[in-house]
Scaffold this motif. Structure first.
Motif, PDB file in Angstrom:
ATOM      1  N   GLU A  47       2.274  66.646  35.004  1.00  0.00           N
ATOM      2  CA  GLU A  47       2.400  66.431  33.650  1.00  0.00           C
ATOM      3  C   GLU A  47       3.891  66.129  33.289  1.00  0.00           C
ATOM      4  O   GLU A  47       4.457  65.498  32.350  1.00  0.00           O
ATOM      5  N   ALA A  48       4.827  66.925  33.986  1.00  0.00           N
ATOM      6  CA  ALA A  48       6.138  66.271  33.884  1.00  0.00           C
ATOM      7  C   ALA A  48       6.535  65.046  34.137  1.00  0.00           C
ATOM      8  O   ALA A  48       7.168  64.364  33.357  1.00  0.00           O
ATOM      9  N   PHE A  49       5.990  64.372  35.217  1.00  0.00           N
ATOM     10  CA  PHE A  49       5.998  63.115  35.566  1.00  0.00           C
ATOM     11  C   PHE A  49       5.597  62.290  34.340  1.00  0.00           C
ATOM     12  O   PHE A  49       6.306  61.325  34.020  1.00  0.00           O
ATOM     13  N   ASP A  50       4.614  62.433  33.806  1.00  0.00           N
ATOM     14  CA  ASP A  50       3.855  61.651  32.656  1.00  0.00           C
ATOM     15  C   ASP A  50       4.906  61.753  31.562  1.00  0.00           C
ATOM     16  O   ASP A  50       5.258  60.734  30.860  1.00  0.00           O
ATOM     17  N   LYS A  51       5.408  62.869  30.975  1.00  0.00           N
ATOM     18  CA  LYS A  51       6.440  63.161  30.149  1.00  0.00           C
ATOM     19  C   LYS A  51       7.735  62.117  30.298  1.00  0.00           C
ATOM     20  O   LYS A  51       8.204  61.605  29.488  1.00  0.00           O
ATOM     21  N   ALA A  52       8.207  62.221  31.618  1.00  0.00           N
ATOM     22  CA  ALA A  52       9.253  61.562  31.692  1.00  0.00           C
ATOM     23  C   ALA A  52       9.241  60.231  31.756  1.00  0.00           C
ATOM     24  O   ALA A  52      10.292  59.386  31.176  1.00  0.00           O
ATOM     25  N   VAL A  53       8.066  59.624  32.333  1.00  0.00           N
ATOM     26  CA  VAL A  53       7.973  58.322  32.319  1.00  0.00           C
ATOM     27  C   VAL A  53       7.897  57.800  31.030  1.00  0.00           C
ATOM     28  O   VAL A  53       8.349  56.843  30.689  1.00  0.00           O
ATOM     29  N   ALA A  54       7.039  58.484  29.977  1.00  0.00           N
ATOM     30  CA  ALA A  54       6.755  58.029  28.804  1.00  0.00           C
ATOM     31  C   ALA A  54       8.168  57.988  27.942  1.00  0.00           C
ATOM     32  O   ALA A  54       8.369  57.336  26.895  1.00  0.00           O
ATOM     33  N   ALA A  55       9.449  59.051  28.405  1.00  0.00           N
ATOM     34  CA  ALA A  55      10.217  58.948  27.700  1.00  0.00           C
ATOM     35  C   ALA A  55      11.411  57.781  28.086  1.00  0.00           C
ATOM     36  O   ALA A  55      12.358  57.401  27.401  1.00  0.00           O
ATOM     37  N   GLY A  56      11.094  57.159  29.120  1.00  0.00           N
ATOM     38  CA  GLY A  56      11.890  55.723  29.549  1.00  0.00           C
ATOM     39  C   GLY A  56      12.277  56.011  31.000  1.00  0.00           C
ATOM     40  O   GLY A  56      12.439  56.887  31.498  1.00  0.00           O
ATOM     41  N   LEU A  57      12.342  54.679  31.485  1.00  0.00           N
ATOM     42  CA  LEU A  57      12.855  54.583  33.045  1.00  0.00           C
ATOM     43  C   LEU A  57      14.136  54.184  32.864  1.00  0.00           C
ATOM     44  O   LEU A  57      14.501  53.209  32.182  1.00  0.00           O
ATOM     45  N   PRO A  58      15.168  54.380  33.881  1.00  0.00           N
ATOM     46  CA  PRO A  58      14.729  55.373  35.060  1.00  0.00           C
ATOM     47  C   PRO A  58      14.496  56.830  34.502  1.00  0.00           C
ATOM     48  O   PRO A  58      15.317  57.170  33.439  1.00  0.00           O
ATOM     49  N   ALA A  59      13.960  57.646  35.424  1.00  0.00           N
ATOM     50  CA  ALA A  59      13.734  59.104  35.043  1.00  0.00           C
ATOM     51  C   ALA A  59      13.870  59.866  36.248  1.00  0.00           C
ATOM     52  O   ALA A  59      13.323  59.351  37.269  1.00  0.00           O
ATOM     53  N   ASP A  60      14.608  61.004  36.012  1.00  0.00           N
ATOM     54  CA  ASP A  60      14.927  61.867  37.250  1.00  0.00           C
ATOM     55  C   ASP A  60      13.683  63.164  36.979  1.00  0.00           C
ATOM     56  O   ASP A  60      13.702  63.552  35.968  1.00  0.00           O
ATOM     57  N   ILE A  61      13.095  63.253  37.871  1.00  0.00           N
ATOM     58  CA  ILE A  61      12.270  64.508  37.940  1.00  0.00           C
ATOM     59  C   ILE A  61      12.286  65.437  38.861  1.00  0.00           C
ATOM     60  O   ILE A  61      12.476  65.171  40.021  1.00  0.00           O
ATOM     61  N   ALA A  62      12.363  66.799  38.481  1.00  0.00           N
ATOM     62  CA  ALA A  62      12.653  67.701  39.438  1.00  0.00           C
ATOM     63  C   ALA A  62      11.385  67.903  40.322  1.00  0.00           C
ATOM     64  O   ALA A  62      10.378  68.089  39.485  1.00  0.00           O
ATOM     65  N   VAL A  63      11.499  68.280  41.642  1.00  0.00           N
ATOM     66  CA  VAL A  63      10.243  68.340  42.431  1.00  0.00           C
ATOM     67  C   VAL A  63      10.161  70.136  42.635  1.00  0.00           C
ATOM     68  O   VAL A  63      11.273  70.713  42.673  1.00  0.00           O
ATOM     69  N   PRO A  64       9.215  70.586  42.255  1.00  0.00           N
ATOM     70  CA  PRO A  64       8.776  72.049  42.440  1.00  0.00           C
ATOM     71  C   PRO A  64       9.415  72.379  43.808  1.00  0.00           C
ATOM     72  O   PRO A  64       9.156  71.686  44.851  1.00  0.00           O
ATOM     73  N   GLY A  65       9.870  73.574  43.811  1.00  0.00           N
ATOM     74  CA  GLY A  65      10.629  74.036  45.284  1.00  0.00           C
ATOM     75  C   GLY A  65       9.840  73.980  46.294  1.00  0.00           C
ATOM     76  O   GLY A  65       8.558  74.218  46.329  1.00  0.00           O
ATOM     77  N   ASP A  66      10.545  73.801  47.528  1.00  0.00           N
ATOM     78  CA  ASP A  66       9.991  73.442  48.700  1.00  0.00           C
ATOM     79  C   ASP A  66      10.544  74.431  49.614  1.00  0.00           C
ATOM     80  O   ASP A  66      11.370  74.699  50.152  1.00  0.00           O
ATOM     81  N   VAL A  67       9.563  75.367  50.000  1.00  0.00           N
ATOM     82  CA  VAL A  67      10.137  76.765  51.011  1.00  0.00           C
ATOM     83  C   VAL A  67      10.697  76.191  52.285  1.00  0.00           C
ATOM     84  O   VAL A  67      11.522  76.817  53.080  1.00  0.00           O
ATOM     85  N   HIS A  68      10.266  74.789  52.906  1.00  0.00           N
ATOM     86  CA  HIS A  68      10.613  74.440  54.159  1.00  0.00           C
ATOM     87  C   HIS A  68      12.046  73.671  53.801  1.00  0.00           C
ATOM     88  O   HIS A  68      12.506  73.436  54.981  1.00  0.00           O
ATOM     89  N   ARG A  69      12.703  73.638  52.777  1.00  0.00           N
ATOM     90  CA  ARG A  69      13.927  72.859  52.836  1.00  0.00           C
ATOM     91  C   ARG A  69      14.909  73.791  52.268  1.00  0.00           C
ATOM     92  O   ARG A  69      14.888  74.653  51.529  1.00  0.00           O
ATOM     93  N   PRO A  70      16.258  73.722  52.800  1.00  0.00           N
ATOM     94  CA  PRO A  70      17.126  74.536  52.449  1.00  0.00           C
ATOM     95  C   PRO A  70      17.660  74.203  51.141  1.00  0.00           C
ATOM     96  O   PRO A  70      17.441  73.083  50.594  1.00  0.00           O
ATOM     97  N   ARG A  71      18.104  75.197  50.178  1.00  0.00           N
ATOM     98  CA  ARG A  71      18.285  75.279  48.691  1.00  0.00           C
ATOM     99  C   ARG A  71      19.360  74.287  48.613  1.00  0.00           C
ATOM    100  O   ARG A  71      19.304  73.629  47.390  1.00  0.00           O
ATOM    101  N   ARG A  72      20.511  74.144  49.221  1.00  0.00           N
ATOM    102  CA  ARG A  72      21.434  73.143  48.970  1.00  0.00           C
ATOM    103  C   ARG A  72      21.045  71.852  49.098  1.00  0.00           C
ATOM    104  O   ARG A  72      21.648  70.905  48.853  1.00  0.00           O
ATOM    105  N   ASP A  73      19.811  71.623  49.967  1.00  0.00           N
ATOM    106  CA  ASP A  73      19.307  70.112  49.711  1.00  0.00           C
ATOM    107  C   ASP A  73      18.891  69.578  48.370  1.00  0.00           C
ATOM    108  O   ASP A  73      17.842  69.424  48.261  1.00  0.00           O
TER     109      ASP A  73
END
Ligand SMILES: [Zn+2]
Length: 396
Positions: A47-73
């Motif tokens: 849903e966030a992807f559709d909203k962001a793309v509809a608002a115009g490109l380029p668009a940055d979209i935050a990806v839901p947190g990934d427990v396997h990746r360090p937070r600083r990444d």
């Protein structure tokens, strides 16, 4: 130049954590691919992807947190959607899908938005990483598909040919090619058969019954990334269509694994096209590939009519097998492949052959093969080349 960039980070995070609707006050809304009603609250990544793309490109979209990746990444938690591509993805039972080019975790990505799905394909040295999101679901699908001959950690690599495909000269039309002894008529001969503007490039992948019918999976692993290159760099002015079909009696249950398999595939496609009113035999721009579990011919993971319309490939081949075999049908050649240095490692382009597994795959067509493909799709197959080759079948 100012480009509006949609940043949904904190807002999306709040929406995800608190399950509350998130108000977006950015840019004009364009109804873009279907799936979610406009008044639906932003409840997940799709849903966030559709909203962001509809608002115009380029668009940055935050990806839901990934427990396997360090937070600083931080870069790993961002999807940047750069451009919409002129590709339509056609899977039965789903509204037409669209494709985008972008960066995922800072790496070049091919993004497919279809039905309830967003699939992000990132080609890597020895395979493709796919990350998939489904509307209304918190689950994230992660697949790391590696070439079958990639060495296991700590093991010596087992050399296996990069390409074990057979190539046979092919002619995409129902009639015989013009005689090569009449050089003056060669170019005109093809143009007389087909108006180059009459058709757009259309690739069909027919999934054999011996594979699980997961068209989006096959698309994201074997096709999305080279289609992105085709649409961006090789054929920016064309509308490209990619269709997946499966469970078609008499077509996707065809026996294979013998020397005449490609000839039989040609006859099978001809009958299928007649039944469904497809333009097979009338255009060089429609290509048909049978994707099977095992090798289409006893000693080859892929086989294609060079310059023709039909090809076959096994999912046991490298992840570039579909690009390679469709490449043959579009006039690309082994001899025009390149070896490149990509920052940290050497790689070879899609049409390369050879057995050196220590060299990665670039997941690109070489400059010369890109030019061949562009020329093929503008002017049609070169009858002179095909006539020359018809004297001997090319192996590999
Ligand atoms: Zn080949």
């Amino acid at each position: 130049m100012f480009l509006p960039v949609f940043r949904s980070g904190p807002c999306l995070l709040a929406a995800l954590l608190l399950a509350t609707p998130c108000a977006f006050a950015h840019g004009p809304e364009h109804p873009l691919p279907p799936a979610v009603p406009a008044d639906d609250p932003v409840s997940g990544f799709v849903e966030a992807f559709d909203k962001a793309v509809a608002a115009g490109l380029p668009a940055d979209i935050a990806v839901p947190g990934d427990v396997h990746r360090p937070r600083r990444d931080v870069a790993a938690a961002q999807l940047v959607v750069q451009d919409a591509l002129n590709i339509e993805v056609d899977i039965p039972g789903m509204p037409a899908g669209r494709m985008y080019r972008g960066l995922f975790g800072g790496r070049e990505a091919a993004i497919t938005r279809i039905g309830t799905q967003v699939d992000i394909s990132v080609p890597v040295r020895d395979g493709v990483d796919v990350t998939g999101y489904t509307a209304g679901s918190p689950d994230v699908l992660r697949e790391r598909v590696r070439n079958p001959d990639a060495p296991a950690a700590g093991r010596r690599p087992v050399p296996r040919p990069r390409d074990e495909s057979h190539v046979m000269p092919g002619w995409p039309f129902d009639m015989d090619p013009p005689l090569s002894s009449e050089p003056a008529s060669l170019g005109r001969g093809v143009r007389a058969i087909e108006d180059p503007l009459a058709y757009s490039p259309h690739f069909f992948v027919l999934i054999h019954d011996d594979l699980d019918a997961r068209p989006l999976h096959i698309h994201s692993v074997f096709a999305a990334w080279w289609l992105t290159e085709l649409a961006r760099k090789i054929l920016p002015a064309e509308n490209i269509r990619m269709s997946y079909r499966y469970r078609i009696p008499g077509v996707t249950d065809m026996p294979y694994g013998y020397p005449e398999a490609l000839d039989n595939w040609h006859e099978t496609v001809k009958a299928y096209a007649e039944l469904y009113g497809l333009a097979h035999g009338k255009t060089y721009k429609h290509k048909y590939l049978l994707m099977s579990r095992d090798r289409p011919m006893t000693d080859a993971f892929g086989v294609a009519f060079e310059g023709g319309n039909e090809a076959m490939a096994s999912t046991e081949g490298r992840v570039n097998i579909v690009a390679h075999e469709f490449g043959h049908t579009l006039g690309a050649e082994h001899g025009l492949a390149e070896r490149r240095y990509e920052g940290w490692w050497w790689c070879v382009t899609n049409m390369a052959t050879g057995t050196d597994d220590l060299i990665g795959d670039c997941h690109r067509f070489s400059y010369d093969n890109a030019r061949r493909i562009r020329s093929y799709l503008r002017h049609g197959p070169d009858p002179e080349v095909l006539a020359e080759r018809s004297f001997s079948m090319i192996l590999n």
